[in-house]
Design an enzyme around this catalytic site. Structure first.
Site, PDB file in Angstrom:
ATOM      1  N   LYS A 166     -13.348  21.591   9.616  1.00  0.00           N
ATOM      2  CA  LYS A 166     -12.919  21.183   8.261  1.00  0.00           C
ATOM      3  C   LYS A 166     -13.972  21.582   7.212  1.00  0.00           C
ATOM      4  O   LYS A 166     -13.643  22.072   6.122  1.00  0.00           O
ATOM      5  CB  LYS A 166     -12.688  19.667   8.239  1.00  0.00           C
ATOM      6  CG  LYS A 166     -12.384  19.085   6.880  1.00  0.00           C
ATOM      7  CD  LYS A 166     -11.058  19.579   6.311  1.00  0.00           C
ATOM      8  CE  LYS A 166     -10.849  19.062   4.898  1.00  0.00           C
ATOM      9  NZ  LYS A 166      -9.640  19.606   4.280  1.00  0.00           N
TER      10      LYS A 166
HETATM   11  P1  NDP Z   1      -9.955   8.902  -2.587  1.00  0.00           P
HETATM   12  O1  NDP Z   1     -11.216   8.834  -3.351  1.00  0.00           O
HETATM   13  O2  NDP Z   1      -8.676   9.137  -3.292  1.00  0.00           O
HETATM   14  O3  NDP Z   1      -9.787   7.581  -1.709  1.00  0.00           O
HETATM   15  C1  NDP Z   1     -10.854   7.024  -1.005  1.00  0.00           C
HETATM   16  C2  NDP Z   1     -10.387   5.804  -0.246  1.00  0.00           C
HETATM   17  O4  NDP Z   1     -11.492   5.283   0.501  1.00  0.00           O
HETATM   18  C3  NDP Z   1      -9.899   4.667  -1.124  1.00  0.00           C
HETATM   19  O5  NDP Z   1      -8.897   3.979  -0.440  1.00  0.00           O
HETATM   20  C4  NDP Z   1     -11.159   3.807  -1.283  1.00  0.00           C
HETATM   21  O6  NDP Z   1     -10.874   2.444  -1.520  1.00  0.00           O
HETATM   22  C5  NDP Z   1     -11.747   3.939   0.094  1.00  0.00           C
HETATM   23  N1  NDP Z   1     -13.182   3.698   0.119  1.00  0.00           N
HETATM   24  C6  NDP Z   1     -14.137   4.356  -0.582  1.00  0.00           C
HETATM   25  N2  NDP Z   1     -15.371   3.919  -0.229  1.00  0.00           N
HETATM   26  C7  NDP Z   1     -15.166   2.951   0.704  1.00  0.00           C
HETATM   27  C8  NDP Z   1     -16.039   2.108   1.437  1.00  0.00           C
HETATM   28  N3  NDP Z   1     -17.371   2.205   1.299  1.00  0.00           N
HETATM   29  N4  NDP Z   1     -15.486   1.218   2.296  1.00  0.00           N
HETATM   30  C9  NDP Z   1     -14.154   1.126   2.461  1.00  0.00           C
HETATM   31  N5  NDP Z   1     -13.265   1.890   1.778  1.00  0.00           N
HETATM   32  C10 NDP Z   1     -13.784   2.805   0.926  1.00  0.00           C
HETATM   33  O7  NDP Z   1     -10.215  10.044  -1.478  1.00  0.00           O
HETATM   34  P2  NDP Z   1      -9.158  11.040  -0.801  1.00  0.00           P
HETATM   35  O8  NDP Z   1      -8.026  10.260  -0.258  1.00  0.00           O
HETATM   36  O9  NDP Z   1      -8.913  12.191  -1.720  1.00  0.00           O
HETATM   37  O10 NDP Z   1     -10.066  11.613   0.385  1.00  0.00           O
HETATM   38  C11 NDP Z   1     -10.334  10.865   1.562  1.00  0.00           C
HETATM   39  C12 NDP Z   1     -10.933  11.826   2.586  1.00  0.00           C
HETATM   40  O11 NDP Z   1     -10.001  12.873   2.855  1.00  0.00           O
HETATM   41  C13 NDP Z   1     -12.228  12.518   2.078  1.00  0.00           C
HETATM   42  O12 NDP Z   1     -13.132  12.660   3.131  1.00  0.00           O
HETATM   43  C14 NDP Z   1     -11.717  13.871   1.584  1.00  0.00           C
HETATM   44  O13 NDP Z   1     -12.739  14.852   1.611  1.00  0.00           O
HETATM   45  C15 NDP Z   1     -10.583  14.147   2.561  1.00  0.00           C
HETATM   46  N6  NDP Z   1      -9.508  15.028   2.093  1.00  0.00           N
HETATM   47  C16 NDP Z   1      -8.970  14.917   0.833  1.00  0.00           C
HETATM   48  C17 NDP Z   1      -7.948  15.760   0.424  1.00  0.00           C
HETATM   49  C18 NDP Z   1      -7.331  15.674  -0.939  1.00  0.00           C
HETATM   50  O14 NDP Z   1      -6.562  16.596  -1.313  1.00  0.00           O
HETATM   51  N7  NDP Z   1      -7.559  14.605  -1.722  1.00  0.00           N
HETATM   52  C19 NDP Z   1      -7.406  16.793   1.347  1.00  0.00           C
HETATM   53  C20 NDP Z   1      -7.986  16.757   2.651  1.00  0.00           C
HETATM   54  C21 NDP Z   1      -9.011  15.935   3.000  1.00  0.00           C
HETATM   55  P3  NDP Z   1     -10.700   1.826  -3.001  1.00  0.00           P
HETATM   56  O15 NDP Z   1      -9.267   2.036  -3.358  1.00  0.00           O
HETATM   57  O16 NDP Z   1     -11.065   0.409  -2.837  1.00  0.00           O
HETATM   58  O17 NDP Z   1     -11.658   2.607  -3.902  1.00  0.00           O
END
Ligand code: NDP
Length: 290
Positions: A166
């Site tokens: 990835k």
């Molecule tokens: P977002 O920032 O949209 O969401 C992050 C999520 O993680 C939220 O639900 C947030 O909760 C939660 N979170 C953040 N920090 C913590 C913590 N310390 N403890 C518990 N929960 C936590 O990220 P994405 O969904 O975009 O990305 C998630 C993963 O997927 C990443 O590693 C990214 O690189 C990967 N990814 C993303 C893609 C994309 O197009 N967006 C595509 C492919 C992979 P809260 O709502 O409370 O903030």
């Protein structure tokens, strides 16, 4: 036996991925740090919003958080169901996967590093690519749950291999985004119409995911919709460069790209999409890509 499934982390990806699970599993538990998102998910898709301690009692547990650090800290504080499989869809760090495999083995829990690609649209349409590292038997048992969310479910090797694939994939995306930005700025400086140029490139050998999708939909349109944060791409290029260093290989292009994306991230407006990395080059060239 009916399996219960949980999804931890309802962000841009997780919220959409978890939405498919009730079509295949009777009991779908969801948890999010900001709990109102879990309640909203339950109301929208018929999942069940539960405390974290309950979510980790499912037979299959998905997680999708920003970083491996977030996942490791979360796992530190919970007692996970013995015999379950943890499928981590975070784009994470290979060393963290190896640590978590060992840590969870003690609790009789299998850990798979299973990052995804396909963007939020792939999460919405259940057409994601899963690149999975870890135990083959656990992979086979977890396969149906991943297949509910994706199109290609590929085992790629030992623990950490999924995260490695990835990181390199996203580095390639970054290299391409930056090179297309330089190339198209040059064409604009020469007075070429960029839409016409894009038509030609997309029917020629220089085409890519960036020229076919990202440039027309995000950059030339000036929309830069925030679906994949620039800090996340900066994180991924950092993981990729660490892999290069571990392998003791020369990689001047990847090192330069990592540095450019890092700089773009530091100088970007807060909450920018990854495609906004092009704006750093625009600020140097004084050319707007439209
Ligand atoms: P977002 O920032 O949209 O969401 C992050 C999520 O993680 C939220 O639900 C947030 O909760 C939660 N979170 C953040 N920090 C913590 C913590 N310390 N403890 C518990 N929960 C936590 O990220 P994405 O969904 O975009 O990305 C998630 C993963 O997927 C990443 O590693 C990214 O690189 C990967 N990814 C993303 C893609 C994309 O197009 N967006 C595509 C492919 C992979 P809260 O709502 O409370 O903030």
């Amino acid at each position: 036996m009916t399996q219960s499934v949980a999804f931890i982390g309802l962000g841009a990806m997780g919220y959409r991925m978890a939405a498919h699970l009730p079509k295949y599993f009777e009991k779908v538990l969801v948890w999010n740090r900001n709990f109102s998102k879990a309640e909203q998910h339950a109301a929208e898709y018929g999942t069940t919003a539960v405390e974290l301690s309950q979510a980790v009692q499912a037979d299959i547990i998905f997680s999708c958080l920003p970083t491996s650090d977030d996942v490791e800290k979360l796992i530190e504080g919970v007692e996970i169901k013995s015999g379950s499989i943890w499928i981590d869809c975070t784009s994470g760090v290979p060393d963290a996967a190896r640590r978590l495999v060992e840590k969870l083995k003690v609790q009789n829990v299998d850990f798979l590093d299973a990052p995804v690609s396909g963007q939020t649209v792939g999460a919405e349409n259940a057409t994601l690519t899963f690149m999975v590292g870890g135990d083959v038997d656990a992979f086979e048992r977890a396969y149906p749950a991943m297949a509910a969310l994706g199109k290609l479910i590929q085992h790629v090797g030992e623990p950490g291999a999924g995260f490695a694939v990835k990181a390199i994939n996203n580095m390639l995306l970054a290299v391409n985004l930056w090179s297309v930005t330089e190339g198209f700025s040059t064409l604009k400086a020469h007075g070429v119409n960029l839409d016409a140029a894009l038509n030609c490139v997309n029917a020629s050998s220089g085409k890519s995911f960036v020229t076919e999708n990202i440039f027309p939909q995000r950059v030339l349109s000036r929309e830069f919709p925030v679906t994949f944060g620039l800090p996340l791409l900066a994180k991924d290029t950092g993981i990729a460069l660490d892999l290069v260093k571990d392998a003791k290989l020369p990689a001047p292009l990847l090192a330069l790209t990592q540095s450019l994306i890092q700089t773009a991230n530091l100088t970007a407006e807060p909450n920018s999409d990854f495609s906004a990395a092009a704006k750093l080059y625009e600020s140097w060239s004084k050319i707007t890509l439209k």
